[in-house]
Motif scaffolding. Structure first.
Motif: not given
Length: 304
Positions: A105-108, A187-193, A219-225
């Motif tokens: 969610r935070n592109p940085a 957090t604003d980092k990449v999450c694992h599920a 959401f489906a257009a690019a990896p988010r998690m």
């Protein structure tokens, strides 16, 4: 001077507590060439062994939808056990992207995967927490939140690899959603599920989508998690886990396929045999995911 006065003066002389000094957020890159443990002849022999396992023995996917999709694509098998033609496997492996970027969610805090980038994350679900003041204790929600705070603070932690400590006091039935909510708000980092079943997979993807303010298409257009699945070695998967992985792949979200082949236990005791079984297990699912969504991001995990 009394002992009490000495202690008081000592405390007063200490510098004030400050945040830990650290380097700015950055993604290191490996510039050295990876070590080649095998010569070309050894690689060819290992590849032949892996393909023989896939073609002659096959992998039991324990998932009727997965087996049916592969049989319709030309694979052979009985029930949920599928045997793969080596040319078909090679064709699907050629679709795997060499690199991709996961954007939270935070592109940085986006992390590039592949091309020699080195990424560091938290461990997944240790049962206990430990520190100098409180010692060892069972994981709970309070410890979980503390670990999330540390993971968010330290720039050397690029992603959350799972629950940094298992919060045993959170009900198991709702733990996946409650923990994902904690990770997305603290957090604003990449999450694992975790990919334990289809419902948990769908819940996790929807929560990440909403937290980032994305439409379903965005959401489906690019990896988010990302997620990770394990095999039930030797040469078998749990159907519910595979169902979850298939849902992630259809939505374009990265799946790490980590065989649970343990030399001498769930795989041959020899190194070559254990690696061959592990690779066969992983390539079977990677082939499946590329069939379902060509070019979807996948990674190969390692255990044995």
């Amino acid at each position: 001077m009394s002992d009490e006065q000495t202690a008081t003066r000592g405390k007063a002389a200490r510098p004030p507590l400050t945040a830990v000094s650290q380097m700015p957020w950055s993604i290191p890159r490996l510039i050295d060439r990876p070590v080649d443990p095998l010569d070309p002849e050894g690689v060819a022999r290992l590849d032949a062994g892996v393909m023989r396992i896939l073609a002659d023995i096959g992998v039991d996917l324990q998932n009727g939808d997965a087996a049916l999709a592969l049989r319709r694509a030309g694979c052979r098998g009985t029930g949920t056990t599928v045997r793969f033609d080596p040319a078909f496997v090679a064709e699907k492996l050629a679709l795997v992207p060499r690199s991709f970027t996961i954007t939270p969610r935070n592109p940085a805090r986006a992390i590039p995967v592949g091309d020699g980038h080195l990424l560091f994350g938290c461990v997944s679900s240790p049962p206990n927490a430990w520190d100098l003041e409180r010692g060892k204790r069972s994981g709970d929600r309070a410890a979980f939140r503390e670990m999330l705070a540390l993971a968010q603070h330290f720039n050397c932690i690029h992603f959350l690899g799972g629950y940094p400590v298992e919060p045993a006091d959170v009900p198991a039935a709702s733990r996946h959603s409650e923990c994902m909510a904690e990770m997305l708000t603290r957090t604003d980092k990449v999450c694992h599920a975790y990919s334990l079943n289809a419902a948990q997979a769908e819940d996790a993807m929807e929560m990440v989508r909403l937290a980032a303010g994305l439409s379903p298409g965005e959401f489906a257009a690019a990896p988010r998690m990302f997620t990770n699945i394990n095999s039930l070695s030797p040469l078998r998967y749990e159907g519910a886990v595979l169902d979850a992985a298939m849902r992630f792949a259809r939505q374009g979200q990265p799946v790490i396929v980590t065989p649970f082949a343990v030399a001498g236990a769930t795989a041959p005791v020899t190194l070559a045999g254990a690696v061959a079984v592990a690779l066969a297990e992983a390539l079977a699912v990677i082939t499946l995911l590329q069939l379902l969504n060509p070019g979807c991001p996948v990674m190969l995990g390692g255990l044995s």
